[in-house]
Scaffold this motif. Structure first.
Motif, PDB file in Angstrom:
ATOM      1  N   ALA A  16       0.831  -1.204   0.000  1.00 41.03           N
ATOM      2  CA  ALA A  16       0.000   0.000   0.000  1.00 41.03           C
ATOM      3  C   ALA A  16       0.870   1.260   0.000  1.00 41.03           C
ATOM      4  O   ALA A  16       0.573   2.226  -0.715  1.00 41.03           O
ATOM      5  CB  ALA A  16      -0.920  -0.003   1.214  1.00 41.03           C
ATOM      6  N   LYS A  17       1.938   1.273   0.784  1.00 39.96           N
ATOM      7  CA  LYS A  17       2.831   2.437   0.830  1.00 39.96           C
ATOM      8  C   LYS A  17       3.515   2.660  -0.518  1.00 39.96           C
ATOM      9  O   LYS A  17       3.649   3.796  -0.978  1.00 39.96           O
ATOM     10  CB  LYS A  17       3.865   2.277   1.930  1.00 39.96           C
ATOM     11  N   VAL A  23       5.864   3.924  -6.293  1.00 39.26           N
ATOM     12  CA  VAL A  23       7.085   3.126  -6.396  1.00 39.26           C
ATOM     13  C   VAL A  23       6.706   1.703  -6.782  1.00 39.26           C
ATOM     14  O   VAL A  23       5.782   1.114  -6.213  1.00 39.26           O
ATOM     15  CB  VAL A  23       7.844   3.125  -5.048  1.00 39.26           C
ATOM     16  N   GLU A  24       7.425   1.152  -7.745  1.00 42.47           N
ATOM     17  CA  GLU A  24       7.152  -0.218  -8.163  1.00 42.47           C
ATOM     18  C   GLU A  24       7.709  -1.199  -7.139  1.00 42.47           C
ATOM     19  O   GLU A  24       8.871  -1.105  -6.744  1.00 42.47           O
ATOM     20  CB  GLU A  24       7.784  -0.491  -9.519  1.00 42.47           C
ATOM     21  N   LEU A  25       6.899  -2.131  -6.707  1.00 47.01           N
ATOM     22  CA  LEU A  25       7.306  -3.170  -5.772  1.00 47.01           C
ATOM     23  C   LEU A  25       7.480  -4.463  -6.555  1.00 47.01           C
ATOM     24  O   LEU A  25       6.548  -4.940  -7.202  1.00 47.01           O
ATOM     25  CB  LEU A  25       6.256  -3.355  -4.674  1.00 47.01           C
ATOM     26  N   ILE A  26       8.680  -5.019  -6.523  1.00 44.82           N
ATOM     27  CA  ILE A  26       8.959  -6.257  -7.236  1.00 44.82           C
ATOM     28  C   ILE A  26       9.177  -7.348  -6.200  1.00 44.82           C
ATOM     29  O   ILE A  26      10.125  -7.301  -5.408  1.00 44.82           O
ATOM     30  CB  ILE A  26      10.207  -6.113  -8.128  1.00 44.82           C
ATOM     31  N   LEU A  27       8.292  -8.327  -6.184  1.00 47.32           N
ATOM     32  CA  LEU A  27       8.381  -9.423  -5.233  1.00 47.32           C
ATOM     33  C   LEU A  27       9.237 -10.539  -5.821  1.00 47.32           C
ATOM     34  O   LEU A  27       9.094 -10.885  -6.992  1.00 47.32           O
ATOM     35  CB  LEU A  27       6.984  -9.955  -4.908  1.00 47.32           C
ATOM     36  N   THR A  28      10.134 -11.073  -4.999  1.00 45.57           N
ATOM     37  CA  THR A  28      10.956 -12.196  -5.428  1.00 45.57           C
ATOM     38  C   THR A  28      10.877 -13.296  -4.388  1.00 45.57           C
ATOM     39  O   THR A  28      10.592 -13.047  -3.223  1.00 45.57           O
ATOM     40  CB  THR A  28      12.431 -11.802  -5.603  1.00 45.57           C
ATOM     41  N   SER A  29      11.140 -14.472  -4.817  1.00 45.44           N
ATOM     42  CA  SER A  29      11.191 -15.608  -3.907  1.00 45.44           C
ATOM     43  C   SER A  29      12.473 -15.528  -3.089  1.00 45.44           C
ATOM     44  O   SER A  29      13.534 -15.171  -3.623  1.00 45.44           O
ATOM     45  CB  SER A  29      11.181 -16.905  -4.719  1.00 45.44           C
TER      46      SER A  29
END
Length: 55
Positions: A16-17, A23-29
């Motif tokens: 949410a922030k 800002v792009e949030l890139i999730l990685t394992s």
């Protein structure tokens, strides 16, 4: 129990922030961090693969 509830809410708050800030949030394992660290940082900085994954 309380700590488990806060831990589960943390990714939602971060997402949410980032969205509000644009800002792009890139999730990685977590398993991929070792590979990413090895490819991007370890050889260039002279670090061990494990130190690069932790950075």
């Amino acid at each position: 129990m309380l700590s488990g509830l806060l831990y589960a809410k943390c990714p939602q708050l971060l997402e949410a922030k980032c969205f509000r800030a644009g800002v792009e949030l890139i999730l990685t394992s977590p398993a991929d961090t070792l590979t990413i660290g090895a490819v991007k940082d370890a050889s260039r900085r002279g670090w061990s693969v494990h130190a690069a994954a932790a950075a």
